[in-house]
Design an enzyme around this catalytic site. Structure first.
Site, PDB file in Angstrom:
ATOM      1  N   SER A 160     -30.486 -24.898 -13.843  1.00  0.00           N
ATOM      2  CA  SER A 160     -29.073 -24.557 -13.774  1.00  0.00           C
ATOM      3  C   SER A 160     -28.336 -25.592 -12.951  1.00  0.00           C
ATOM      4  O   SER A 160     -28.912 -26.266 -12.088  1.00  0.00           O
ATOM      5  CB  SER A 160     -28.911 -23.150 -13.195  1.00  0.00           C
ATOM      6  OG  SER A 160     -28.374 -23.220 -11.911  1.00  0.00           O
ATOM      7  N   LYS A 161     -27.041 -25.688 -13.258  1.00  0.00           N
ATOM      8  CA  LYS A 161     -26.188 -26.648 -12.556  1.00  0.00           C
ATOM      9  C   LYS A 161     -26.235 -26.434 -11.053  1.00  0.00           C
ATOM     10  O   LYS A 161     -26.050 -27.357 -10.283  1.00  0.00           O
ATOM     11  CB  LYS A 161     -24.745 -26.415 -12.977  1.00  0.00           C
ATOM     12  CG  LYS A 161     -24.413 -27.009 -14.267  1.00  0.00           C
ATOM     13  CD  LYS A 161     -22.949 -26.787 -14.477  1.00  0.00           C
ATOM     14  CE  LYS A 161     -22.592 -27.338 -15.827  1.00  0.00           C
ATOM     15  NZ  LYS A 161     -21.236 -27.708 -15.959  1.00  0.00           N
TER      16      LYS A 161
END
Ligand code: GLU
Length: 542
Positions: free
Chosen positions: A250-251
């Site tokens: 995930s970012k």
């Protein structure tokens, strides 16, 4: 014939999970001779930005993912930015209000918090309690006059809702366990749920492919479709991608690494850091103490300043690491999907042609970077020369390499000399010596010690001899250089390495470089001799 859509919320760069969704949307549509729509879900005023939308489109284009309808090209169902479709959503929200399937609410944050707390004290999930009588417009006006925020909630029926998912099969939800969710926010914008359901219908979407994190939203979307009398599309919720460290790709991971580095940095000049990131010191403090995440260019700039590497998550991270779009498309298409053919290295067209929607996997899929690198090596080999050159030039520009200014002929020679490279970054790294000024070559001290100074300066002596011989060569070609070097090795009864390595260190500063004969030919004899002289002067005992 499938009509699919990729519907990103433009909050930053396109990340690996989003790219996979976008890719399967394209694959599904093209496999069935259908249509692929790009829709910007930019109704969250606080999180979305036009630059992010542009960035997402650039990233898709770089991957070779072209949409048939959407921003920049238009189409019959436009506009394709949800922020430009408010009139449409208002009409549909009104329809639900009129039918008694939605209602106004104006609870304050404190009231909602109290309800949440009561639910948790009862060890229950918080479910919004629908009032027995829905507020009237007069009530809404009165609430507004008191300064309360007004939202609209959808009435969730109590029935069982079945999601028929292509990946996970039948997933059953009980309406009783689901809250009346908000469909219009207090700023007048619709929520994602409402806008998504309305647009999927108006844009004629037949297949919704999205990440598994959206599965929980789907029962709400289905009942809303039923409330409107819309068709329910086919759903496919793709499995979670996990990194080798075990976490979700995930970012947030990038922000987490940066946060830890800022916290650890000793004697950090926060003012400088903020300036580099183009944000304020207050924003840095907010970032350090909470969830707020600066946008991606800021994160990259600050990471560069702190000299730390952030994990690769966004498509642009992989671009900068020297992966080809062909590689990423191939690799991403195998995340949570097994093609029906016995081959892993595939072009996008092959993936489209052989696509079989029954072959998605339910289980989490591992992002195996070693495999990505191996794929890249194959795709670099497979690409026709001109195409590889154009990809390489894009890469050089993206990373601001000094080689970006070189002419095509030289770059083609570099690419040829680098056959078998794993990434474009590796090629750039190995050939940087060609684009460095003669007096700016930086020497790797370990290599200098090992190759030039050891055994009483054996390497340096070789360099002096070679310099004379090279200067005396009348014809400079790969062949004449090879003959000369091999001739010396033979005459002195030593390995070619003993001759070539000192030369390598003299021209590149390190022993890691391209094949030596090609290197000299590309660098040119004058620069070669200048660098040899500089090295001899630098390291001869004074
Ligand atoms: N805007 C949503 C997202 O970016 C799209 C979800 C969907 O495909 O429905 O996650």
């Amino acid at each position: 014939m499938a009509v699919t859509r990729f519907a990103p919320s433009p909050t930053g760069y396109l990340h690996i999970g989003g790219a996979r969704t976008a890719l399967f949307d394209l694959i599904w549509a093209k496999n069935t001779g259908g249509k692929y729509i790009l829709r910007m879900e930019d109704t969250d005023q606080s999180r979305n930005s036009p630059t992010a939308a542009k960035q997402v489109m650039d990233d898709l284009s770089w991957l070779g993912i072209k949409w048939d309808e959407g921003p920049e090209i238009g189409g019959p169902a436009g506009p394709y930015f949800q922020s430009q479709r408010l009139d449409i959503y208002n009409k549909y929200i009104q329809r639900l209000l009129d039918a008694g399937k939605a209602y106004y609410c104006f609870d304050t944050a404190e009231e909602l918090e109290r309800m949440r707390k009561e639910a948790s004290d009862r060890k229950q999930n918080f479910l919004y309690r629908r009032p027995a009588k829905f507020p009237t417009l007069a009530d809404v006006e009165a609430a507004k006059a008191q300064g309360r925020d007004v939202v609209v909630r959808f009435c969730m029926p109590d029935d069982e809702i079945i999601v028929n998912d292509i990946v996970r099969g039948e997933v059953r939800f009980n309406g009783k366990d689901l809250s009346d969710f908000i469909i219009q926010k207090s700023d007048g914008f619709p929520t994602y749920h409402l806008a998504c359901v309305v647009d999927d219908e108006l844009m004629g979407i037949t297949h919704v492919i999205r990440g598994q994190e959206h599965l929980m939203n789907t029962p709400g979307h289905i009942v809303m479709q039923q409330a409107f009398g819309f068709k329910t599309p086919v759903y496919a919720h793709l499995s979670v991608i996990v990194s080798e460290g075990g976490g979700k790709m995930s970012k947030r991971e990038r922000a987490k690494v940066l946060k830890a580095a800022i916290k650890k940095a000793q004697g950090l000049d926060k003012e400088k850091l903020a300036a580099i990131g183009g944000i304020t010191i207050a924003e840095i403090d907010e970032f350090l103490s909470g969830d707020a995440m600066p946008d991606t260019p800021a994160i990259d700039a600050m990471a560069g300043y702190l000299k730390i590497e952030l994990p690769e998550i966004n498509i642009v991270d992989f671009f900068k690491s020297g992966f080809l779009p062909e590689t990423l498309v191939n690799f991403i298409a195998l995340l949570g999907y097994s093609p029906p053919i016995d081959k892993e290295i595939m072009t996008l067209q092959e993936i489209i042609d052989t696509f079989d929607p029954t072959r998605f996997n339910k289980t989490n899929c591992l992002f195996d970077r070693k495999k990505l690198v191996a794929f890249n090596m194959e795709h670099i080999k497979m690409l026709p020369e001109e195409k590889l050159l154009s990809r390489y030039k894009d890469f050089l520009k993206e990373v601001n390499s000094p080689a970006a200014k070189a002419d095509d002929l030289l770059l083609k020679k570099v690419l040829k000399a680098c056959a078998g490279a794993r990434t474009l970054a590796e090629i750039d790294h190995k050939s940087r010596f060609l684009f460095t000024a003669d007096d700016k070559v930086e020497y790797d001290q370990k290599d200098v010690e090992k190759v030039l100074l050891k055994n009483d300066g054996e390497g340096l002596a070789m360099l002096a001899l070679l310099k004379e011989k090279l200067a005396a060569l009348d014809k400079i070609s790969e062949e004449s250089i090879e003959n000369l070097l091999r001739g010396i090795a033979e005459q002195k009864q030593i390995g070619l390495g003993k001759v070539a390595q000192p030369l390598r260190v003299a021209i590149c500063g390190t022993t890691i470089s391209l094949p030596i004969f090609e290197s000299i030919e590309m660098l040119g004899i004058n620069a070669t001799i200048t660098r040899m002289e500089r090295t001899i002067n630098e390291y001869s005992k004074k």
